[in-house]
Enzyme design. Structure first.
Site, PDB file in Angstrom:
ATOM      1  CB  CYS A 111      -0.909   0.025   1.123  1.00 48.92           C
ATOM      2  SG  CYS A 111      -1.631  -1.400   1.564  1.00 48.92           S
ATOM      3  CB  ALA A 143       0.066   5.823  -3.280  1.00 47.06           C
ATOM      4  CB  SER A 202       7.080   9.278   2.601  1.00 49.87           C
ATOM      5  OG  SER A 202       5.961   8.523   3.255  1.00 49.87           O
ATOM      6  CG  ASP A 246      -2.084   2.866  -3.364  1.00 45.91           C
ATOM      7  OD1 ASP A 246      -1.573   3.250  -2.198  1.00 45.91           O
ATOM      8  OD2 ASP A 246      -3.428   3.238  -3.280  1.00 45.91           O
ATOM      9  CG  ASP A 301      -7.826  -5.683  -3.016  1.00 44.33           C
ATOM     10  OD1 ASP A 301      -7.236  -5.296  -2.154  1.00 44.33           O
ATOM     11  OD2 ASP A 301      -8.876  -6.152  -2.954  1.00 44.33           O
ATOM     12  CB  CYS A 310      -0.499   6.658  10.996  1.00 41.91           C
ATOM     13  SG  CYS A 310      -1.713   6.776   9.905  1.00 41.91           S
TER      14      CYS A 310
HETATM   15  C1  SAM Z   1      -1.407   4.790   4.935  1.00 39.09           C
HETATM   16  S1  SAM Z   1      -1.468   4.898   3.216  1.00 39.09           S
HETATM   17  C2  SAM Z   1       0.097   4.446   2.751  1.00 39.09           C
HETATM   18  C3  SAM Z   1       1.073   5.575   2.716  1.00 39.09           C
HETATM   19  C4  SAM Z   1       2.493   5.076   2.284  1.00 39.09           C
HETATM   20  N1  SAM Z   1       2.916   3.815   2.515  1.00 39.09           N
HETATM   21  C5  SAM Z   1       3.382   6.058   2.312  1.00 39.09           C
HETATM   22  O1  SAM Z   1       4.315   5.992   3.153  1.00 39.09           O
HETATM   23  O2  SAM Z   1       3.354   6.992   1.527  1.00 39.09           O
HETATM   24  C6  SAM Z   1      -2.452   3.559   2.730  1.00 39.09           C
HETATM   25  C7  SAM Z   1      -2.625   3.438   1.072  1.00 39.09           C
HETATM   26  O3  SAM Z   1      -3.271   2.446   0.848  1.00 39.09           O
HETATM   27  C8  SAM Z   1      -4.072   2.326  -0.053  1.00 39.09           C
HETATM   28  N2  SAM Z   1      -5.126   1.287   0.019  1.00 39.09           N
HETATM   29  C9  SAM Z   1      -6.369   1.261   0.430  1.00 39.09           C
HETATM   30  N3  SAM Z   1      -6.648  -0.082   0.132  1.00 39.09           N
HETATM   31  C10 SAM Z   1      -6.014  -0.769  -0.408  1.00 39.09           C
HETATM   32  C11 SAM Z   1      -5.829  -1.984  -1.070  1.00 39.09           C
HETATM   33  N4  SAM Z   1      -6.901  -2.917  -0.641  1.00 39.09           N
HETATM   34  N5  SAM Z   1      -4.921  -2.606  -1.742  1.00 39.09           N
HETATM   35  C12 SAM Z   1      -3.744  -1.802  -1.904  1.00 39.09           C
HETATM   36  N6  SAM Z   1      -3.763  -0.491  -1.485  1.00 39.09           N
HETATM   37  C13 SAM Z   1      -4.669  -0.104  -0.674  1.00 39.09           C
HETATM   38  C14 SAM Z   1      -4.639   3.559  -0.284  1.00 39.09           C
HETATM   39  O4  SAM Z   1      -4.832   4.197  -1.617  1.00 39.09           O
HETATM   40  C15 SAM Z   1      -3.385   4.487   0.395  1.00 39.09           C
HETATM   41  O5  SAM Z   1      -2.679   4.993  -0.605  1.00 39.09           O
END
Ligand code: SAM
Length: 776
Positions: A142, A144, A147, A176, A203, A296
């Site tokens: 996951c 996006a 960072s 993502d 997913d 977080c």
């Molecule tokens: C906590 S953020 C990730 C932050 C990222 N790791 C960073 O450090 O920049 C969670 C991410 O999970 C993605 N997300 C949500 N459901 C998901 C899924 N079923 N599979 C993959 N990504 C998913 C969201 O779009 C979001 O970008």
């Protein structure tokens, strides 16, 4: 800032003693310090870090603003090599104190070129615990806005030098489920261009198995290549990061909206998706591999409950005791007892699932709560205390949770057992299993009503009904919804355009031209060429790119140069004016595979500024031109400086050189008003009478600030470029046209900026579903 439900819930979890509770609430309601990380490969990072420590901090240590002494930035004590910093000064100081204003500009520009990453301190932790090495196959499930992906890439590139990038043998797949956010990810990771990076849009809970040829352990007879297809094995990973979507209450200090909306169902609703993502990661992991699970959020339902359920469904795994890693990091052990509730007002919480069902007989059908939300009966055996909780008051940060899981070393030991583990891991999971029933306890998440979904606060950003991209996109990706990316086509080593490009750019014969790809179906050579490493190539060649929804692979290294100056022919004016010896020398550098008919004709390519570190190790050393500091100054200050404006010795070398792309090395040195502390290698374009530095405007600005201590005059720049180009045109010469990014090629559009404008420093906000651009 208060929220009674939040307080009642966390008091019931007994996460903190009475004494600490007040400190916890106080920290939550005070502003979060600004933190940043010096990014890039270790050598460049250390050099920039030295400048912060030895130049900026001493200046910032004596700032008095409105009779108050302002504290300078300090290093985060737990971050390796002191590469992460923190400061906490009011915005007013950043705008009005000349010293801080200058430091702020420095941060903005260095961030723009990727040398600094503004990132929350706690968000820097998961990649550190993942412990990535350059040969590892890594997945960021996951990812996006990216960072942590950037940190993982840096670890893969640990062998980079100051000016050249290594080509790691490992792989990083950043995934993502939100298509738009994968583009943020691509943009972010362009700061550390890597041939080892792939971006997918799937997913994560349903990530399909991919195949790659198995690596033969013994030398193979030449005929064995015929069987390569039959020797495909599942692609398994050494390291997987699950930084899952969460309720984000650890980001309360900056996402103030959560104070109003927080309620326990935020976390309850996400538990099942979080669990499925972690379980999928565990399946895709190699024996002896490592998964880091992080959120977080401070809610045990999203943290310990997920980890406990995952451990109980896959007995090969254990929690790793990382208490001795990063010893200066203040942390609390994971919980072994917690009390979930479905009551929005948090009047009651329940010690066990059966107590909850007894008190709410109808609940089983109507809530998202499952037995897995509670501590399991074998909780003591799972050692949840090995996971870590970071509370805001411990070191003035956000709240966070990290757990490190590994396949048990005492697990499958014999060869046969290991093989079986690999097969069980990914075989049979070849297709996205959208039709497979999910774990029964979790079905409710995906079938939640729109109203329930509306209630969910995602990672700090209130999610509106039409904003539930994680649900929609997960469905979209898993069901193979519309996917409109261009195909990935590897060029043959003998492709005439590629051969000509390599010859003109004077690359050595070991340049991995077999790993150059383009993005169009027919394999026609188009504008850009990308370089991948061998494992990325292998994944692309053995897996349908639409099935893995591949949105990006490798890094762009060459681009076709538009403009009159690009139309160079072997019998160019310049060539005709050269001595016979020079012409012979040029001919000698043509690779043997290049036939006379395909060399020197067709479009001109140049090395992109961002691709140069990757290509540099392959540039014929004798073709790298040495440049003096005065030339660097002229190139930075002007857009199309005439050859006459350079000092004689450099001018003569350039005059002798062909039209087109060249690489110039500027050794460390001093000049009045400027100092270059370490070597710099940059691409230039030589036209008939002028020369252009082929890096974008932001990079040029950062360079100007770093070397000459001043920003480029922003109001003058567009006008200046036009004037200089007019002079060059009047001289009747071809010029290369800088594009809107300053990288050259698409025509020229440069926005004029007001010099009064407060420059913004982008914050990749980990606590939000959205990237937040914040002014300081
Ligand atoms: C906590 S953020 C990730 C932050 C990222 N790791 C960073 O450090 O920049 C969670 C991410 O999970 C993605 N997300 C949500 N459901 C998901 C899924 N079923 N599979 C993959 N990504 C998913 C969201 O779009 C979001 O970008």
């Amino acid at each position: 800032m208060r929220n009674e439900r939040f307080e009642a819930y966390y008091k019931a979890q007994m996460v903190l003693s009475e004494e600490e509770w007040g400190q916890f609430l106080d920290a939550l309601s005070s502003p979060l310090p600004t933190t940043f990380r010096v990014a890039g490969s270790r050598l460049t990072a250390n050099s920039l870090n030295k400048a912060i420590k030895e130049v900026h901090v001493p200046i910032l240590s004596n700032v008095i603003f409105e009779d108050q002494k302002i504290p300078p930035p300090v290093q985060l004590p737990w971050y390796p090599d002191g590469l992460a910093w923190q400061f906490n000064v009011p915005k007013k100081v950043l705008r009005k104190s000349p010293e801080f204003k200058k430091f702020h500009s420095f941060l903005v520009f260095e961030t723009e070129v990727g040398n600094i990453s503004r990132q929350e301190a706690v968000s820097m932790l998961p990649p550190l615990f993942l412990d990535v090495e350059p040969h590892h196959r890594v997945m960021d499930m996951c990812a996006a806005p990216g960072s942590k992906t950037a940190q993982l890439l840096e670890a893969l590139h640990a062998h980079d030098t100051l000016t050249a990038s290594s080509i790691p043998s490992g792989l990083l797949i950043a995934n993502d489920s939100d298509y738009k956010r994968t583009h943020l990810l691509i943009h972010q990771s362009a700061r550390l261009p890597s041939p080892a990076l792939m971006v997918t849009n799937l997913d994560a809970s349903n990530y399909p198995s991919m195949k790659v040829p198995s690596v033969p352990t013994h030398p193979q007879p030449p005929s064995s290549s015929i069987n390569v297809k039959s020797k495909l094995t599942p692609l398994l990973f050494d390291r997987i990061l699950c930084d899952v979507p969460c309720s984000g209450d650890g980001t309360l200090r900056k996402n103030l909206g959560i104070w109003k909306t927080w309620q326990p169902n935020d976390g309850n609703g996400l538990h099942s998706l979080q669990l499925r993502i972690l379980q999928r990661a565990m399946k895709l992991l190699k024996p002896d591999g490592r998964v880091v699970y992080s959120t977080c959020s401070m809610n045990p339902v999203e943290n310990e409950a997920v980890v406990a359920s995952a451990l109980n469904t896959n007995s090969d795994f254990h929690l790793v005791d990382v208490s001795s890693s990063l010893p200066s990091l203040k942390r609390r052990p994971g919980l072994s007892a917690w009390r979930p509730t479905a009551d929005k007002a948090v009047k009651t919480t329940y010690e066990t699932y059966s107590a909850f069902l007894e008190a709410n007989p109808q609940a089983a059908a109507n809530t998202k709560l499952t037995e897995g939300h509670w501590p399991p009966s074998n909780v003591a055996d799972l050692h949840l205390e090995r996971s870590m909780r970071i509370y805001p008051h411990l070191q003035d940060s956000g709240g966070f949770f990290v757990a490190v899981l590994e396949r048990k070393t005492g697990g499958p030991s014999s060869k046969r057992e290991k093989k079986r583990a690999v097969e069980e891991t990914a075989e049979g999971d070849n297709e996205p299993d959208t039709k497979k029933p999910r774990l029964t306890e979790e079905t409710l998440t995906t079938t939640s009503t729109p109203q329930q979904e509306t209630d969910i606060t995602m990672m700090g950003a209130s999610v509106k009904n039409d904003d539930l991209s994680i649900f929609d996109d997960a469905k979209d990706a898993a069901s193979g919804g519309a996917f409109k990316e261009m195909p990935y086509t590897f060029l043959s080593k003998d492709d005439p355009a590629l051969v000509s490009c390599i010859q003109r750019l004077h690359l050595t014969s070991n340049f991995p031209s077999e790993n150059i790809l383009i993005r169009n179906p027919e394999g026609d050579v188009v504008r850009s060429m990308y370089l991948t490493n061998s494992i990325v190539k292998s994944v692309i060649q053995n897996n349908d790119f639409t099935r893995i929804r591949l949105t990006s692979a490798g890094t762009k290294v060459f681009t076709r140069q538009e403009g009159a100056g690009a139309k160079v022919h072997p019998k160019s004016v310049l060539e005709e004016t050269k001595s016979k010896e020079e012409q012979d020398e040029n001919r000698r550098s043509v690779p043997s595979s290049a036939s006379p008919s395909n060399v020197g004709v067709g479009p001109q390519y140049r090395i992109l500024g961002e691709g140069l570190p990757v290509v540099l190790p392959y540039v014929e050393p004798t073709r790298i031109i040495e440049g003096p500091m005065s030339a660097l100054k002229t190139l930075v200050e002007s857009y199309y400086p005439l050859l006459e404006s350079f000092e004689e010795s450099f001018r003569d070398v350039i005059r002798q050189s062909e039209l087109g792309c060249h690489v110039v090395r500027f050794p460390p040195g001093e000049i009045q008003g400027g100092s270059l502390s370490h070597e710099l290698v940059l691409p230039i374009w030589k036209s008939g009478v002028s020369m252009t530095l082929m890096i974008d405007k932001k990079a040029k600005n950062a360079l100007s600030l770093r070397v000459f201590g001043k920003e480029l005059p922003s109001t003058a720049s567009a006008r200046q470029r036009k004037t200089e180009k007019a002079i060059v045109d009047a001289a009747g010469a071809d010029t290369v046209v800088l594009d809107d990014e300053g990288e050259g090629g698409h025509g020229e559009v440069v926005a004029e900026e007001s010099s009064d404008e407060v420059t913004v420093w982008p914050d990749i906000n980990i606590g939000s579903e959205h990237i937040v651009i914040q002014g300081l």
